[in-house]
Design a protein around this motif. Sequence first.
Motif, PDB file in Angstrom:
ATOM      1  N   HIS A 168       0.807  -1.222   0.000  1.00 45.06           N
ATOM      2  CA  HIS A 168       0.000   0.000   0.000  1.00 45.06           C
ATOM      3  C   HIS A 168       0.843   1.276   0.000  1.00 45.06           C
ATOM      4  O   HIS A 168       0.287   2.369   0.105  1.00 45.06           O
ATOM      5  CB  HIS A 168      -0.912   0.007   1.229  1.00 45.06           C
ATOM      6  CG  HIS A 168      -1.881  -1.138   1.244  1.00 45.06           C
ATOM      7  ND1 HIS A 168      -1.554  -2.383   1.738  1.00 45.06           N
ATOM      8  CD2 HIS A 168      -3.162  -1.220   0.811  1.00 45.06           C
ATOM      9  CE1 HIS A 168      -2.595  -3.187   1.611  1.00 45.06           C
ATOM     10  NE2 HIS A 168      -3.578  -2.517   1.050  1.00 45.06           N
ATOM     11  N   ILE A 169       2.156   1.182  -0.122  1.00 43.55           N
ATOM     12  CA  ILE A 169       3.015   2.358  -0.011  1.00 43.55           C
ATOM     13  C   ILE A 169       2.788   3.359  -1.142  1.00 43.55           C
ATOM     14  O   ILE A 169       3.005   4.551  -0.979  1.00 43.55           O
ATOM     15  CB  ILE A 169       4.506   1.971   0.092  1.00 43.55           C
ATOM     16  CG1 ILE A 169       5.302   3.155   0.638  1.00 43.55           C
ATOM     17  CG2 ILE A 169       5.027   1.454  -1.239  1.00 43.55           C
ATOM     18  CD1 ILE A 169       6.695   2.819   1.070  1.00 43.55           C
ATOM     19  N   ASN A 170       2.306   2.875  -2.285  1.00 41.24           N
ATOM     20  CA  ASN A 170       2.039   3.787  -3.398  1.00 41.24           C
ATOM     21  C   ASN A 170       0.944   4.797  -3.067  1.00 41.24           C
ATOM     22  O   ASN A 170       0.797   5.805  -3.748  1.00 41.24           O
ATOM     23  CB  ASN A 170       1.666   3.002  -4.654  1.00 41.24           C
ATOM     24  CG  ASN A 170       0.362   2.259  -4.495  1.00 41.24           C
ATOM     25  OD1 ASN A 170       0.094   1.683  -3.437  1.00 41.24           O
ATOM     26  ND2 ASN A 170      -0.441   2.241  -5.534  1.00 41.24           N
ATOM     27  N   GLN A 171       0.200   4.564  -1.995  1.00 38.95           N
ATOM     28  CA  GLN A 171      -0.866   5.480  -1.585  1.00 38.95           C
ATOM     29  C   GLN A 171      -0.365   6.530  -0.596  1.00 38.95           C
ATOM     30  O   GLN A 171      -1.132   7.352  -0.132  1.00 38.95           O
ATOM     31  CB  GLN A 171      -2.025   4.688  -0.977  1.00 38.95           C
ATOM     32  CG  GLN A 171      -2.646   3.730  -1.968  1.00 38.95           C
ATOM     33  CD  GLN A 171      -3.643   2.800  -1.317  1.00 38.95           C
ATOM     34  OE1 GLN A 171      -4.088   3.021  -0.193  1.00 38.95           O
ATOM     35  NE2 GLN A 171      -3.990   1.744  -2.012  1.00 38.95           N
ATOM     36  N   GLY A 172       0.910   6.491  -0.249  1.00 37.38           N
ATOM     37  CA  GLY A 172       1.497   7.502   0.621  1.00 37.38           C
ATOM     38  C   GLY A 172       2.022   6.914   1.915  1.00 37.38           C
ATOM     39  O   GLY A 172       1.691   5.796   2.295  1.00 37.38           O
ATOM     40  N   LEU A 173       2.857   7.703   2.587  1.00 37.64           N
ATOM     41  CA  LEU A 173       3.468   7.258   3.829  1.00 37.64           C
ATOM     42  C   LEU A 173       2.439   7.063   4.934  1.00 37.64           C
ATOM     43  O   LEU A 173       2.550   6.140   5.745  1.00 37.64           O
ATOM     44  CB  LEU A 173       4.538   8.264   4.270  1.00 37.64           C
ATOM     45  CG  LEU A 173       5.370   7.884   5.476  1.00 37.64           C
ATOM     46  CD1 LEU A 173       6.098   6.569   5.242  1.00 37.64           C
ATOM     47  CD2 LEU A 173       6.359   8.988   5.808  1.00 37.64           C
ATOM     48  N   ASP A 174       1.411   7.910   4.963  1.00 33.18           N
ATOM     49  CA  ASP A 174       0.363   7.751   5.976  1.00 33.18           C
ATOM     50  C   ASP A 174      -0.365   6.413   5.806  1.00 33.18           C
ATOM     51  O   ASP A 174      -0.634   5.709   6.770  1.00 33.18           O
ATOM     52  CB  ASP A 174      -0.622   8.918   5.961  1.00 33.18           C
ATOM     53  CG  ASP A 174      -1.251   9.165   4.609  1.00 33.18           C
ATOM     54  OD1 ASP A 174      -0.737   8.660   3.592  1.00 33.18           O
ATOM     55  OD2 ASP A 174      -2.259   9.889   4.565  1.00 33.18           O
ATOM     56  N   GLN A 175      -0.636   6.041   4.563  1.00 35.22           N
ATOM     57  CA  GLN A 175      -1.284   4.753   4.296  1.00 35.22           C
ATOM     58  C   GLN A 175      -0.348   3.598   4.648  1.00 35.22           C
ATOM     59  O   GLN A 175      -0.784   2.579   5.176  1.00 35.22           O
ATOM     60  CB  GLN A 175      -1.695   4.670   2.824  1.00 35.22           C
ATOM     61  CG  GLN A 175      -2.476   3.442   2.467  1.00 35.22           C
ATOM     62  CD  GLN A 175      -3.891   3.451   2.985  1.00 35.22           C
ATOM     63  OE1 GLN A 175      -4.440   4.500   3.274  1.00 35.22           O
ATOM     64  NE2 GLN A 175      -4.487   2.289   3.117  1.00 35.22           N
ATOM     65  N   PHE A 176       0.943   3.768   4.372  1.00 32.52           N
ATOM     66  CA  PHE A 176       1.924   2.746   4.713  1.00 32.52           C
ATOM     67  C   PHE A 176       1.929   2.480   6.219  1.00 32.52           C
ATOM     68  O   PHE A 176       1.857   1.334   6.662  1.00 32.52           O
ATOM     69  CB  PHE A 176       3.316   3.182   4.245  1.00 32.52           C
ATOM     70  CG  PHE A 176       4.420   2.269   4.695  1.00 32.52           C
ATOM     71  CD1 PHE A 176       4.702   1.102   3.998  1.00 32.52           C
ATOM     72  CD2 PHE A 176       5.177   2.578   5.813  1.00 32.52           C
ATOM     73  CE1 PHE A 176       5.722   0.258   4.409  1.00 32.52           C
ATOM     74  CE2 PHE A 176       6.195   1.744   6.236  1.00 32.52           C
ATOM     75  CZ  PHE A 176       6.467   0.586   5.527  1.00 32.52           C
ATOM     76  N   LEU A 177       1.992   3.542   7.016  1.00 34.30           N
ATOM     77  CA  LEU A 177       2.040   3.375   8.473  1.00 34.30           C
ATOM     78  C   LEU A 177       0.757   2.781   9.031  1.00 34.30           C
ATOM     79  O   LEU A 177       0.792   1.869   9.860  1.00 34.30           O
ATOM     80  CB  LEU A 177       2.334   4.719   9.147  1.00 34.30           C
ATOM     81  CG  LEU A 177       3.737   5.273   8.915  1.00 34.30           C
ATOM     82  CD1 LEU A 177       3.857   6.672   9.509  1.00 34.30           C
ATOM     83  CD2 LEU A 177       4.781   4.344   9.494  1.00 34.30           C
ATOM     84  N   SER A 178      -0.377   3.287   8.576  1.00 28.38           N
ATOM     85  CA  SER A 178      -1.637   2.763   9.100  1.00 28.38           C
ATOM     86  C   SER A 178      -1.848   1.320   8.664  1.00 28.38           C
ATOM     87  O   SER A 178      -2.329   0.483   9.442  1.00 28.38           O
ATOM     88  CB  SER A 178      -2.818   3.637   8.682  1.00 28.38           C
ATOM     89  OG  SER A 178      -2.952   3.678   7.285  1.00 28.38           O
ATOM     90  N   THR A 179      -1.451   0.977   7.443  1.00 27.58           N
ATOM     91  CA  THR A 179      -1.598  -0.392   6.967  1.00 27.58           C
ATOM     92  C   THR A 179      -0.655  -1.330   7.709  1.00 27.58           C
ATOM     93  O   THR A 179      -0.999  -2.486   7.968  1.00 27.58           O
ATOM     94  CB  THR A 179      -1.345  -0.463   5.442  1.00 27.58           C
ATOM     95  OG1 THR A 179      -2.206   0.465   4.798  1.00 27.58           O
ATOM     96  CG2 THR A 179      -1.617  -1.839   4.898  1.00 27.58           C
ATOM     97  N   PHE A 180       0.516  -0.847   8.084  1.00 25.21           N
ATOM     98  CA  PHE A 180       1.433  -1.649   8.887  1.00 25.21           C
ATOM     99  C   PHE A 180       0.778  -2.023  10.217  1.00 25.21           C
ATOM    100  O   PHE A 180       0.795  -3.182  10.629  1.00 25.21           O
ATOM    101  CB  PHE A 180       2.741  -0.880   9.126  1.00 25.21           C
ATOM    102  CG  PHE A 180       3.737  -1.649   9.945  1.00 25.21           C
ATOM    103  CD1 PHE A 180       4.589  -2.560   9.341  1.00 25.21           C
ATOM    104  CD2 PHE A 180       3.810  -1.479  11.312  1.00 25.21           C
ATOM    105  CE1 PHE A 180       5.503  -3.289  10.088  1.00 25.21           C
ATOM    106  CE2 PHE A 180       4.718  -2.198  12.079  1.00 25.21           C
ATOM    107  CZ  PHE A 180       5.573  -3.104  11.464  1.00 25.21           C
ATOM    108  N   LEU A 181       0.160  -1.047  10.878  1.00 21.37           N
ATOM    109  CA  LEU A 181      -0.498  -1.308  12.156  1.00 21.37           C
ATOM    110  C   LEU A 181      -1.705  -2.229  11.984  1.00 21.37           C
ATOM    111  O   LEU A 181      -1.919  -3.146  12.780  1.00 21.37           O
ATOM    112  CB  LEU A 181      -0.915   0.008  12.814  1.00 21.37           C
ATOM    113  CG  LEU A 181       0.240   0.906  13.237  1.00 21.37           C
ATOM    114  CD1 LEU A 181      -0.278   2.263  13.692  1.00 21.37           C
ATOM    115  CD2 LEU A 181       1.068   0.253  14.326  1.00 21.37           C
TER     116      LEU A 181
END
Length: 175
Positions: free
Chosen positions: A118-131
């Motif tokens: 999901h990193i292509n959707q931005g750093l905020d999406q990357f962090l929230s998706t990680f959690l």
Amino acid sequence: IIIIAFFLAVFRTTDWRYRPRISHLIFIAVATVIDTTLLIEIRDWFKYLGISRLNFSSGFPLIENAFHRNFDLTAGLVLVAVSEELIYRKLANEVMSRRKFRPASIYFISSLLFALLHINQGLDQFLSTFLVGAILMLIYRWSGTIYLSIVAHYLNNFWILHNAYHLKDIMRRIG
């Protein structure tokens, strides 16, 4: 078709009559609320810091056609939840468990791989998706069944997209 074939191959020996315990259902509800809250909080912090480039919906444009929108909110999200849970929870857990990875490593690596998707959707999406990935792995390992993490994943995605569509409809009526 590939997703459905993979699903059937993975579950060919599974008891399809699984009935979740009430504690599992409560856990899914709580985890879904936590997932959504984390996503909103992370995005709010990124907006506060001035580094968010995404709106509430995700990085994808919202679908205008009502039929396509409803299909996306049902069958589309089911396929996403099933395929991502099979890969990033079930398969990742089985492969790393066989190789004697510690549980903390399993959580971290599977969540990182899920977030990278999901990193292509931005750093905020990357962090929230990680959690969210860590919470979904917790659901999978705690319950012992992939079904519950699929349901939690679907509910989380449905909640986010449904709210995005609702917000867009409100903004359209106002403006």
